[in-house]
Design a protein around this motif. Sequence first.
Motif, PDB file in Angstrom:
ATOM      1  N   GLY A 122       0.830  -1.192   0.000  1.00  0.00           N
ATOM      2  CA  GLY A 122       0.000   0.000   0.000  1.00  0.00           C
ATOM      3  C   GLY A 122       0.868   1.247   0.000  1.00  0.00           C
ATOM      4  O   GLY A 122       2.103   1.178  -0.012  1.00  0.00           O
ATOM      5  N   HIS A 123       0.229   2.415   0.100  1.00  0.00           N
ATOM      6  CA  HIS A 123       0.973   3.661  -0.138  1.00  0.00           C
ATOM      7  C   HIS A 123       0.165   4.870   0.300  1.00  0.00           C
ATOM      8  O   HIS A 123      -1.049   4.796   0.496  1.00  0.00           O
ATOM      9  N   GLY A 124       0.854   5.999   0.415  1.00  0.00           N
ATOM     10  CA  GLY A 124       0.166   7.265   0.560  1.00  0.00           C
ATOM     11  C   GLY A 124      -0.469   7.663  -0.761  1.00  0.00           C
ATOM     12  O   GLY A 124      -0.139   7.122  -1.811  1.00  0.00           O
ATOM     13  N   PRO A 131       3.389  -1.568   3.875  1.00  0.00           N
ATOM     14  CA  PRO A 131       3.556  -3.002   3.594  1.00  0.00           C
ATOM     15  C   PRO A 131       2.448  -3.838   4.236  1.00  0.00           C
ATOM     16  O   PRO A 131       1.818  -3.423   5.216  1.00  0.00           O
ATOM     17  N   ASN A 132       2.248  -5.032   3.687  1.00  0.00           N
ATOM     18  CA  ASN A 132       1.301  -5.976   4.280  1.00  0.00           C
ATOM     19  C   ASN A 132       1.992  -6.971   5.207  1.00  0.00           C
ATOM     20  O   ASN A 132       1.338  -7.845   5.765  1.00  0.00           O
ATOM     21  N   CYS A 141      -3.412   4.253   1.531  1.00  0.00           N
ATOM     22  CA  CYS A 141      -4.141   3.092   1.014  1.00  0.00           C
ATOM     23  C   CYS A 141      -3.588   1.828   1.663  1.00  0.00           C
ATOM     24  O   CYS A 141      -2.378   1.576   1.593  1.00  0.00           O
ATOM     25  N   ILE A 142      -4.470   1.078   2.284  1.00  0.00           N
ATOM     26  CA  ILE A 142      -4.140  -0.248   2.815  1.00  0.00           C
ATOM     27  C   ILE A 142      -4.658  -1.250   1.793  1.00  0.00           C
ATOM     28  O   ILE A 142      -5.831  -1.196   1.420  1.00  0.00           O
ATOM     29  N   GLU A 143      -3.794  -2.171   1.316  1.00  0.00           N
ATOM     30  CA  GLU A 143      -4.250  -3.059   0.252  1.00  0.00           C
ATOM     31  C   GLU A 143      -3.632  -4.460   0.334  1.00  0.00           C
ATOM     32  O   GLU A 143      -2.654  -4.757  -0.348  1.00  0.00           O
ATOM     33  N   PRO A 144      -4.227  -5.334   1.128  1.00  0.00           N
ATOM     34  CA  PRO A 144      -3.759  -6.718   1.155  1.00  0.00           C
ATOM     35  C   PRO A 144      -3.868  -7.381  -0.221  1.00  0.00           C
ATOM     36  O   PRO A 144      -4.885  -7.247  -0.902  1.00  0.00           O
ATOM     37  N   ALA A 154      -6.201 -12.698  -4.540  1.00  0.00           N
ATOM     38  CA  ALA A 154      -7.252 -11.702  -4.347  1.00  0.00           C
ATOM     39  C   ALA A 154      -6.625 -10.407  -3.837  1.00  0.00           C
ATOM     40  O   ALA A 154      -5.515 -10.406  -3.300  1.00  0.00           O
ATOM     41  N   HIS A 155      -7.388  -9.308  -3.976  1.00  0.00           N
ATOM     42  CA  HIS A 155      -6.859  -7.968  -3.695  1.00  0.00           C
ATOM     43  C   HIS A 155      -8.008  -7.119  -3.154  1.00  0.00           C
ATOM     44  O   HIS A 155      -9.106  -7.121  -3.707  1.00  0.00           O
ATOM     45  N   TYR A 156      -7.754  -6.410  -2.069  1.00  0.00           N
ATOM     46  CA  TYR A 156      -8.769  -5.510  -1.513  1.00  0.00           C
ATOM     47  C   TYR A 156      -8.071  -4.266  -0.985  1.00  0.00           C
ATOM     48  O   TYR A 156      -7.056  -4.360  -0.283  1.00  0.00           O
TER      49      TYR A 156
END
Length: 255
Positions: A175-177, A189-190, A207-210, A237-239
Amino acid sequence: MITIKSNREIELIKEASKITAETYEMLEKHIKPGISTAELDKLAENFIKSKGARPAQKGYPSGVRGVPDFPATLCISVNDTVIHGIPSKKEILKDGDVVSIDLVVEKNGYNGDAARTFICGEGSEEAKKLVEVTKQAFFEGLKYAKANNRIGDISHAVETYVKSFGFSLVREFQGHGIGKEMHEDPGVPNIGKAGKGPRLVPGMTICIEPMVMTGKPDIWELDDGWTIVTADGSLAAHYENTILITENEAKILTI
């Protein structure tokens, strides 16, 4: 450099994020067996433009010599494709496909970013569990997205939750700003250790993105220079959501 957003900037990010969420609401109705990923991409592009916004991923530079800019509005990643799948007229969705979509909308110079994973038709129990765990991993991380916590607190929560189901996480992407740029500091990071990383401050937008896989964590990049797939052919999968750090609970802007 991490930028703390002004109230005006936050409102602009909210506006872009709202269109991102609305685009997903529209797309979900069309994710059925028989539709091509190119058709979904065109639907999204037309919808975003009708809102006076721009699909920010279209034309995004690869940064690699010989690799063209990203050619589409959506990243559509099916089954063992983890992220950055390129929509195609030849890719026709089938019953049971796991369909991950990543979308960034830009309006008035600011961005809203989110990812969702859908099951086309009736999926397997494994696919349903993967999608459920990936989505919940975001919300596990969100619990720690509070002022004075650290990025590592989010990372650790995501990692702990996903691994408790025997699934794995992508290590090479994170993830990122977000704000004027699609990708800004800090990285999110996840995988990580609690208490480590930059401190969260009100006014940060991240942004949080597993990105989760049923198999091993190893990935491959295809020859197109964009598409990332699981090395062992397992499902992915991605969210993701764009969120705002406040004095209290974080606010999700893309729902």
